[in-house]
Design a protein around this motif. Structure first.
Motif, PDB file in Angstrom:
ATOM      1  N   HIS A  30       0.798  -1.209  -0.031  1.00 46.12           N
ATOM      2  CA  HIS A  30      -0.003  -0.106   0.103  1.00 46.12           C
ATOM      3  C   HIS A  30       0.887   1.268   0.119  1.00 46.12           C
ATOM      4  CE1 HIS A  30       0.865   0.985   4.403  1.00 46.12           C
ATOM      5  NE2 HIS A  30       0.840  -0.137   4.462  1.00 46.12           N
ATOM      6  N   PRO A  31       0.386   2.226  -0.712  1.00 41.70           N
ATOM      7  CA  PRO A  31       1.217   3.701  -0.447  1.00 41.70           C
ATOM      8  C   PRO A  31       0.659   4.381   0.746  1.00 41.70           C
ATOM      9  CG  PRO A  31      -0.808   3.944  -1.867  1.00 41.70           C
ATOM     10  CD  PRO A  31      -0.695   2.477  -1.418  1.00 41.70           C
ATOM     11  N   GLY A  32       1.692   5.456   1.267  1.00 43.48           N
ATOM     12  CA  GLY A  32       1.227   6.155   2.207  1.00 43.48           C
ATOM     13  C   GLY A  32       1.776   5.587   3.792  1.00 43.48           C
ATOM     14  N   PHE A  33       1.104   5.996   4.753  1.00 35.08           N
ATOM     15  CA  PHE A  33       1.353   5.815   6.022  1.00 35.08           C
ATOM     16  C   PHE A  33       0.817   4.309   6.129  1.00 35.08           C
ATOM     17  CE2 PHE A  33       0.790  10.595   6.821  1.00 35.08           C
ATOM     18  CZ  PHE A  33       1.822  10.721   7.415  1.00 35.08           C
ATOM     19  N   HIS A  34       1.510   3.562   7.264  1.00 33.30           N
ATOM     20  CA  HIS A  34       0.844   2.305   8.048  1.00 33.30           C
ATOM     21  C   HIS A  34      -0.151   2.735   8.976  1.00 33.30           C
ATOM     22  CE1 HIS A  34       4.297   0.349   6.071  1.00 33.30           C
ATOM     23  NE2 HIS A  34       4.896   1.315   6.550  1.00 33.30           N
ATOM     24  N   HIS A  35      -1.118   1.755   9.031  1.00 35.46           N
ATOM     25  CA  HIS A  35      -2.185   1.995  10.065  1.00 35.46           C
ATOM     26  C   HIS A  35      -2.314   0.618  10.661  1.00 35.46           C
ATOM     27  CE1 HIS A  35      -3.677   5.526   8.013  1.00 35.46           C
ATOM     28  NE2 HIS A  35      -3.503   5.041   6.993  1.00 35.46           N
ATOM     29  N   ALA A  36      -2.603   1.048  11.994  1.00 33.45           N
ATOM     30  CA  ALA A  36      -2.913  -0.055  13.107  1.00 33.45           C
ATOM     31  C   ALA A  36      -4.419  -0.533  12.764  1.00 33.45           C
ATOM     32  CB  ALA A  36      -2.934   0.347  14.682  1.00 33.45           C
ATOM     33  N   PRO A  37      -4.642  -1.598  12.999  1.00 33.27           N
ATOM     34  CA  PRO A  37      -6.017  -2.373  12.992  1.00 33.27           C
ATOM     35  C   PRO A  37      -6.996  -1.534  13.560  1.00 33.27           C
ATOM     36  CG  PRO A  37      -4.865  -3.634  14.181  1.00 33.27           C
ATOM     37  CD  PRO A  37      -3.932  -2.798  13.570  1.00 33.27           C
ATOM     38  N   GLY A  38      -8.216  -1.339  13.203  1.00 31.43           N
ATOM     39  CA  GLY A  38      -9.465  -0.926  14.138  1.00 31.43           C
ATOM     40  C   GLY A  38      -9.728   0.569  13.710  1.00 31.43           C
ATOM     41  N   PRO A  39     -10.858   1.056  13.933  1.00 28.08           N
ATOM     42  CA  PRO A  39     -11.313   2.482  13.465  1.00 28.08           C
ATOM     43  C   PRO A  39     -10.353   3.476  14.380  1.00 28.08           C
ATOM     44  CG  PRO A  39     -13.176   1.225  14.556  1.00 28.08           C
ATOM     45  CD  PRO A  39     -12.118   0.191  14.341  1.00 28.08           C
ATOM     46  N   GLY A  40      -9.768   4.061  13.928  1.00 32.69           N
ATOM     47  CA  GLY A  40      -9.049   5.082  14.545  1.00 32.69           C
ATOM     48  C   GLY A  40      -7.674   4.641  15.120  1.00 32.69           C
ATOM     49  N   GLY A  41      -6.960   3.738  14.331  1.00 37.78           N
ATOM     50  CA  GLY A  41      -5.902   2.911  14.744  1.00 37.78           C
ATOM     51  C   GLY A  41      -4.809   3.955  14.227  1.00 37.78           C
ATOM     52  N   LEU A  42      -3.519   3.827  15.032  1.00 37.88           N
ATOM     53  CA  LEU A  42      -2.652   4.457  14.847  1.00 37.88           C
ATOM     54  C   LEU A  42      -1.937   4.496  13.601  1.00 37.88           C
ATOM     55  CD1 LEU A  42      -0.298   6.425  16.392  1.00 37.88           C
ATOM     56  CD2 LEU A  42       0.801   4.370  16.981  1.00 37.88           C
ATOM     57  N   GLY A  43      -1.421   5.583  12.916  1.00 41.79           N
ATOM     58  CA  GLY A  43      -0.672   5.687  11.640  1.00 41.79           C
ATOM     59  C   GLY A  43       0.931   6.226  11.789  1.00 41.79           C
TER      60      GLY A  43
END
Length: 128
Positions: free
Chosen positions: A110-123
């Motif tokens: 994926h492009p861009g930031f990494h995202h933690a699982p779940g809504p509002g997960g840390l990027g």
């Protein structure tokens, strides 16, 4: 005439051990079975797709849906391969480790930031 002296000696020795003449194993089962540590297992789901890109989309959708139903599943380990070539498996999810030990739940590459699982997960990481 058949010589069965060895079999008769075995029966006699077993009867002496048991004391009641019954025939059985000479070694008993362990009294407390040793607990086995938990192990990882893999489930293989087969489906039909027109091409590898469509197969990847379906596989990601199936994995995410199963992850919603069963949160204990390790989605980062989900992979896709042709049915007759499991040795060519490719990861479905990024699974990069973040600063707090969380893992990226976005699709692989994926492009861009990494995202933690779940809504509002840390990027984290380099994004646009």
């Amino acid at each position: 005439m058949r010589d069965d002296r060895a079999a008769r000696r075995h029966r006699e020795a077993t009867a002496r051990l048991h004391g009641d003449g019954r025939d059985g194993p000479l070694i008993g089962a362990p009294r407390r079975p040793a607990p086995r540590p938990p192990r990882h297992f893999t489930v293989h789901l087969g489906f039909v797709a027109a091409d590898p890109a469509v197969a990847r989309e379906h596989a990601v959708a199936y994995a995410e849906a199963l992850g919603l139903l069963r949160p204990e599943l390790a989605l980062g380990a989900a992979a896709l391969s042709p049915a007759d070539a499991w040795h060519r498996a490719e990861r479905l999810f990024c699974d990069s480790v973040g600063p707090d030990g969380e893992r990226c739940a976005d699709v692989a590459g994926h492009p861009g930031f990494h995202h933690a699982p779940g809504p509002g997960g840390l990027g984290w990481g380099d994004g646009d």
